[in-house]
Design a protein around this motif. Sequence first.
Motif, PDB file in Angstrom:
ATOM      1  N   VAL A   3     -37.703  85.781  30.832  1.00 47.61           N
ATOM      2  CA  VAL A   3     -38.236  84.949  29.651  1.00 47.61           C
ATOM      3  C   VAL A   3     -37.317  84.272  28.912  1.00 47.61           C
ATOM      4  O   VAL A   3     -36.038  84.527  28.789  1.00 47.61           O
ATOM      5  CB  VAL A   3     -38.780  86.190  28.717  1.00 47.61           C
ATOM      6  CG1 VAL A   3     -39.382  85.729  27.456  1.00 47.61           C
ATOM      7  CG2 VAL A   3     -39.888  86.773  29.587  1.00 47.61           C
ATOM      8  N   LYS A   4     -37.296  82.919  28.579  1.00 47.26           N
ATOM      9  CA  LYS A   4     -36.433  82.132  27.926  1.00 47.26           C
ATOM     10  C   LYS A   4     -36.398  82.691  26.315  1.00 47.26           C
ATOM     11  O   LYS A   4     -37.227  82.598  25.632  1.00 47.26           O
ATOM     12  CB  LYS A   4     -36.625  80.936  27.846  1.00 47.26           C
ATOM     13  CG  LYS A   4     -35.773  79.830  27.828  1.00 47.26           C
ATOM     14  CD  LYS A   4     -36.356  78.460  28.064  1.00 47.26           C
ATOM     15  CE  LYS A   4     -35.252  77.332  28.265  1.00 47.26           C
ATOM     16  NZ  LYS A   4     -35.452  76.103  28.391  1.00 47.26           N
ATOM     17  N   ARG A   5     -34.973  82.822  26.125  1.00 46.60           N
ATOM     18  CA  ARG A   5     -34.817  83.356  24.822  1.00 46.60           C
ATOM     19  C   ARG A   5     -33.577  82.872  24.240  1.00 46.60           C
ATOM     20  O   ARG A   5     -32.527  83.288  24.960  1.00 46.60           O
ATOM     21  CB  ARG A   5     -34.875  84.897  24.805  1.00 46.60           C
ATOM     22  CG  ARG A   5     -34.864  85.468  23.339  1.00 46.60           C
ATOM     23  CD  ARG A   5     -35.167  86.817  23.204  1.00 46.60           C
ATOM     24  NE  ARG A   5     -35.006  87.244  22.094  1.00 46.60           N
ATOM     25  CZ  ARG A   5     -35.352  88.550  21.455  1.00 46.60           C
ATOM     26  NH1 ARG A   5     -36.323  89.332  22.162  1.00 46.60           N
ATOM     27  NH2 ARG A   5     -35.346  88.951  20.278  1.00 46.60           N
ATOM     28  N   ILE A   6     -33.443  82.143  23.209  1.00 45.47           N
ATOM     29  CA  ILE A   6     -32.215  81.674  22.868  1.00 45.47           C
ATOM     30  C   ILE A   6     -31.657  82.456  21.653  1.00 45.47           C
ATOM     31  O   ILE A   6     -32.410  82.661  20.771  1.00 45.47           O
ATOM     32  CB  ILE A   6     -32.372  80.145  22.553  1.00 45.47           C
ATOM     33  CG1 ILE A   6     -32.656  79.091  23.762  1.00 45.47           C
ATOM     34  CG2 ILE A   6     -30.984  79.639  21.993  1.00 45.47           C
ATOM     35  CD1 ILE A   6     -33.224  78.078  23.293  1.00 45.47           C
ATOM     36  N   GLN A   7     -30.554  82.936  21.904  1.00 44.41           N
ATOM     37  CA  GLN A   7     -29.857  83.874  20.727  1.00 44.41           C
ATOM     38  C   GLN A   7     -29.260  82.825  19.845  1.00 44.41           C
ATOM     39  O   GLN A   7     -28.437  81.998  20.155  1.00 44.41           O
ATOM     40  CB  GLN A   7     -29.029  84.721  21.256  1.00 44.41           C
ATOM     41  CG  GLN A   7     -29.422  86.108  21.630  1.00 44.41           C
ATOM     42  CD  GLN A   7     -28.536  87.053  21.825  1.00 44.41           C
ATOM     43  OE1 GLN A   7     -27.519  86.819  22.384  1.00 44.41           O
ATOM     44  NE2 GLN A   7     -28.692  88.282  21.536  1.00 44.41           N
TER      45      GLN A   7
END
Length: 55
Positions: A49-53
């Motif tokens: 799952v693409k998740r940008i911090q």
Amino acid sequence: MEKTPTGTVYECVRCGANVPSEELELRGGEIKCIVCGYRILKKKKPPVVKRIQAR
Ligand SMILES: [Zn+2]
């Protein structure tokens, strides 16, 4: 020039290898297993799952 990764992954119905679409593009864009050469691949959703911090 860098290509945008599509994130699409195919699964070979014969040997079960995971074949990312980027690999197919590198090999001429043909839908073909990179391990056994079989031409029937199932489309798979990538598990990541693409998740940008944000920092
Ligand atoms: Zn295969």
